[in-house]
Scaffold this active site. Structure first.
Site, PDB file in Angstrom:
ATOM      1  N   TRP A   1      -1.118  -6.074  89.025  1.00 56.52           N
ATOM      2  CA  TRP A   1      -1.997  -6.939  90.929  1.00 56.52           C
ATOM      3  C   TRP A   1      -2.934  -7.490  90.574  1.00 56.52           C
ATOM      4  CZ3 TRP A   1      -5.807  -5.497  95.031  1.00 56.52           C
ATOM      5  CH2 TRP A   1      -5.775  -6.087  95.687  1.00 56.52           C
ATOM      6  N   HIS A   2      -4.149  -6.726  89.626  1.00 57.83           N
ATOM      7  CA  HIS A   2      -5.912  -7.122  89.703  1.00 57.83           C
ATOM      8  C   HIS A   2      -5.346  -8.051  89.102  1.00 57.83           C
ATOM      9  CE1 HIS A   2      -5.971  -2.865  91.400  1.00 57.83           C
ATOM     10  NE2 HIS A   2      -7.156  -3.446  91.192  1.00 57.83           N
ATOM     11  N   GLY A   3      -4.290  -8.359  87.865  1.00 57.52           N
ATOM     12  CA  GLY A   3      -4.686 -10.248  87.708  1.00 57.52           C
ATOM     13  C   GLY A   3      -3.951 -10.695  86.097  1.00 57.52           C
TER      14      GLY A   3
END
Lengths: 468, 379
Positions: free
Chosen positions: A320-322
């Site tokens: 989700w962070h990247g």
């Protein structure tokens, strides 16, 4: 727009407060919505359509679910909506990775001269989409009623105070306040105080440590001192940057009569990795618990399934962070492994460690894992880990020594005290007199003055979590 | 940060009013400052940008930059830097203090990403440019200005110059000389000044001192003569110097300390004011500020950076060459800016400048490459 910037503090916010206080009660949501859209469009107006699109999809789905009675049709609508929203997030987050790491090297012949212009991530898209998904799922589950008014829903979705980097405010948190909320001296004063605390955290601590962390992570061969200093500086920068943003968001919400959930609770005093996740980015943790972990079976399944679920949830948290590098995924997997290890230790009767040792091990793990989170690629992270083991020498490198100033040492000390503040407070020998307490409660005023001076001198710097 | 702080309700109304009052005062102050800046034309970038690039947020970026330079923001920022200096002797991120009173620019001590590769590419650009200019009939002489921290090493004290920067001067010099490009090594001249006069650079300035500039100009002129330069009608340039006066250099300004009372600032340099006058030896007097191209001699153009615009370097160069060199150097011009402008001017005028002296700072060699660097050889 950034909260910790002169354009927000000296232009946008005063104008908003003026307009908001002059708006009659019935138009307050409309004022909030209009200003929030301007806030979002400030950097790149073209992305405003993404926000409006997500808002329309979630709002429309909510209305549809409220009207439908057929269970299969409701489920189908929910599935379509979640797939559309998650698909949008995946498109923006992972297309670059897929094209650059898979399609370009393996599927397109070299001589085609294929070039790919990287997709730019709409700011705050991860938060916007998670909120939207939680809303449609909650309406489907019947835990909240669908909002019928578009302006009220869009105001919730776009609310500038929490739009870009959280906390992840669920509709259920503000359902009542969207229609009835106070706007008075007490709320404005308390909200301002919290806003000033956040501003101080961001500008005085996070922004001061940022160049130090950047310098350490830019070294091709960091020494042991560089690598540990870099991990420490980044860990503190990230905490005070993100917690500072969250405090400002909560403070603005409070000024307007909203009560947003807390996002941080002194995570660096945690004595286990589970405790860390109960204190760090709490709204993401609870979102993952309610919308991923529990639907997967949570802790009510066989032990091996619990471990798989834990790994899966933490891997999703990492992704989700990247996805511009594999580091985020690895960071999530590392945290998953740590959680599984802790569970295994506890279930197999491992002895309870003394508090100091438990804290030391937890922090060693957390700060070591931040290296993966911060490094732009695996090679940089690897070089930092080598540095931490002393494979590139021990003393500070000339590059880092050059930029290290007394200001950094003082800020690191301040960060340590602030990060462990609950421990200090608990040990205070005797309570202060009431008047002294009331006066000391005004300390954020000093923080705001210093922060404003630093902003005027350095300029604004974006929040780290804006990139997610 | 904790739940308790958030819920710590303000117990007394006066506390709430204290926060509102302080915040309101700050907002009013900034609001008034913004209005004043707007009235006085201080929001230049915003006005210039207008609505162009709206979809990419350009007007908003311009406004953000303008707001940081409004009178109140400027005043507060300045006080913050002064406080840092008085409390901790902190000179900010862009300036370092070596021995007491000796200031150094951070940029010349910074190890840039891909530093060596950037310098190699710039060497290649300079070599190709020299050949292109030679084909057009322009003689190019390059002068590489060493870092202040290289020449004034004795004044670094606790400040450490990264060892990775050590070879960059020699490496560039050797590459260019290996390709037959004339380059002046200014180190011997500046070290000689340091030995003789105590310093070749000003303590509080990025740039060389008057003595340093004079020696550097003499070294360049000597190299130009070795290459065959000779003035057609020699111009005699003389100067008069006043008594030295205290002067605070650009590093004091960059550190934000120029607003402090004089006794609280870092120590000043003692610099005389010079006034130059020029006389053609045969054809009468020529004004000292004659425009580029006015002089009857073969034109000499000086391109480069603020080094050419400080400490009367250009005047000393004119004196040493016995002609008035046209100074096209730019403050902050970096590697390529003023050279690009000269090339453009030559193309417009249709007549190449016969002699070009290109002053390049050592630190500019390794700075990140820009499009203008590559464009030099495309004109």
């Amino acid at each position: 727009m950034v909260f910790a910037s002169l354009e927000f503090l000296t232009l946008f916010f005063p104008l908003f407060l003026l307009a908001y206080s002059l708006s009659p009660k019935a138009l307050k949501n409309l004022t909030l919505l209009a200003f929030s859209w301007v806030f979002y469009a400030w950097w790149s107006p073209s992305f405003l359509w993404v926000l409006i699109g997500v808002t329309l999809v979630a709002w429309g789905t909510g209305l549809g679910l409220a009207r439908m009675e057929d269970a299969r049709r409701r489920k189908l609508l929910l599935t379509l909506s979640v797939v559309a929203l998650a698909g949008l997030l995946a498109f923006y987050k992972y297309t670059n990775l897929i094209v650059l790491e898979i399609i370009q090297p393996y599927l397109i012949p070299q001589d085609r001269g294929f070039t790919w212009e990287r997709l730019i991530l709409p700011i705050g898209i991860s938060f916007i989409v998670l909120q939207a998904i939680s809303y449609v799922v909650d309406v489907y589950r019947g835990t909240v009623k669908a909002e019928r008014g578009f302006v009220a829903y869009a105001a919730y979705k776009a609310m500038f105070s929490q739009l870009i980097a959280g906390p992840i405010v669920r509709y259920s948190h503000v359902e009542h306040e969207l229609h009835e909320r106070p706007f008075d001296v007490r709320h404005v004063g308390a909200g301002l105080r919290y806003f000033m605390i956040g501003l101080s955290m961001k500008v005085i601590i996070a922004d001061t440590l940022a160049p130090l962390a950047d310098a350490c992570f830019a070294l091709p061969q960091p020494t042991m001192a560089d690598a540990w200093l870099g991990a420490f500086a980044y860990g503190m920068q990230l905490l005070f940057d993100f917690a500072g943003y969250s405090a400002m968001a909560i403070g603005i919400g409070q000024m307007l009569g909203f009560r947003f959930p807390e996002n941080f609770d002194a995570p660096y005093i945690s004595r286990s990795i589970q405790e860390f996740w109960r204190r760090w980015h709490m709204t993401l943790g609870s979102w993952l618990r309610d919308y991923v972990y529990i639907p997967l079976g949570g802790s009510r399944v066989a032990p091996w399934r619990i471990y798989v679920n834990l790994m899966l949830v933490m891997a999703i948290s990492g992704l989700w962070h990247g996805a511009d590098s594999i580091n985020f995924l690895l960071w999530g997997v590392l945290h998953g492994l740590a959680m599984v290890t802790q569970r295994l230790w506890e279930q197999n009767g491992g002895p309870k460690l003394p508090a100091l040792i438990a804290w030391g091990i937890t922090m060693l793990f957390v700060f070591t894992a931040w290296v993966l989170f911060r490094a732009p690629d695996l090679a940089t992270a690897w070089a930092m880990y080598q540095g931490q083991l002393g494979l590139h020498g021990f003393g500070l490198s000339e590059e880092v020594a050059l930029i290290l100033r007394p200001m950094h040492a003082l800020t690191m000390l301040l960060a340590l005290v602030a990060a462990s503040w609950p421990l200090w407070r608990e040990r205070r020998a005797m309570p202060l007199p009431r008047m002294a307490q009331d006066t000391l409660a005004l300390w954020p005023l000093l923080g705001m003055l210093i922060a404003t001076a630093l902003m005027s001198s350095r300029g604004a710097s974006p929040f780290l979590y804006f990139q997610f | 940060m904790s739940q308790e702080i958030h819920n710590e309700l303000i117990r007394k109304p006066w506390q709430a009013w204290a926060f509102i009052g302080a915040f309101g005062t700050l907002l009013l102050g900034f609001g008034a400052s913004n209005l004043l800046a707007w009235r006085d034309g201080g929001l230049e970038k915003t006005t210039e940008t207008g609505w162009s690039g709206f979809s990419e947020g350009k007007p908003m970026q311009a406004l953000a930059e303008d707001l940081r330079t409004t009178p109140l923001a400027d005043w507060i920022g300045q006080r913050q830097r002064e406080f840092g200096w008085l409390a901790l002797h902190d000179t900010g991120p862009r300036v370092h203090q070596g021995c007491t009173g000796w200031l150094f620019l951070h940029d010349e001590l910074k190890v840039q990403p891909r530093a060596e590769s950037n310098a190699a590419i710039r060497a290649d650009i300079a070599i190709r440019l020299q050949r292109q200019l030679a084909e057009r009939g322009t003689r190019l002489l390059i002068a590489l200005v060493p870092d202040k921290s290289r020449i004034e090493q004795d004044q670094l004290c606790e400040l450490r110059r990264p060892s990775r920067l050590e070879p960059r001067y020699d490496a560039w010099l050797e590459t260019l000389r290996g390709a037959g490009v004339p380059v002046v090594d200014l180190r011997p001249a500046l070290l000689e000044v340091r030995q003789r006069a105590g310093a070749a650079y000003d303590r509080s300035d990025t740039h060389w001192s008057i003595e340093g500039a004079k020696a550097a100009a003499a070294a360049m002129a000597a190299s130009a003569r070795d290459l065959g330069y000779a003035p057609g009608t020699p111009v005699r340039i003389e100067y008069e110097a006043s008594e030295p006066r205290p002067r605070w250099g650009d590093l004091v300004r960059l550190a934000g300390l120029d607003g402090l009372p004089e006794h609280l600032r870092p120590a000043p340099d003692q610099v005389p004011a010079l006034s130059f006058s020029a006389q053609a030896s045969e054809s009468g007097s020529i004004s000292a500020d004659a425009l580029f191209g006015d002089a009857p001699n073969e034109r000499v153009a000086l391109v480069g950076t603020s080094f050419s615009r400080n400490a009367h370097f250009a005047d000393f160069l004119s004196q040493a060459l016995a002609t008035e060199a046209g100074n096209l150097a730019k403050d902050g011009g970096g590697f390529a800016l003023s050279m690009a402008e000269l090339l453009e001017q030559d193309i417009k005028q249709g007549s190449p400048t016969p002699w070009v002296i290109w002053e390049i700072t050592e630190r500019a060699l390794q700075e990140p490459l820009q499009a203008i660097d590559h464009d030099l050889t495309k004109q």
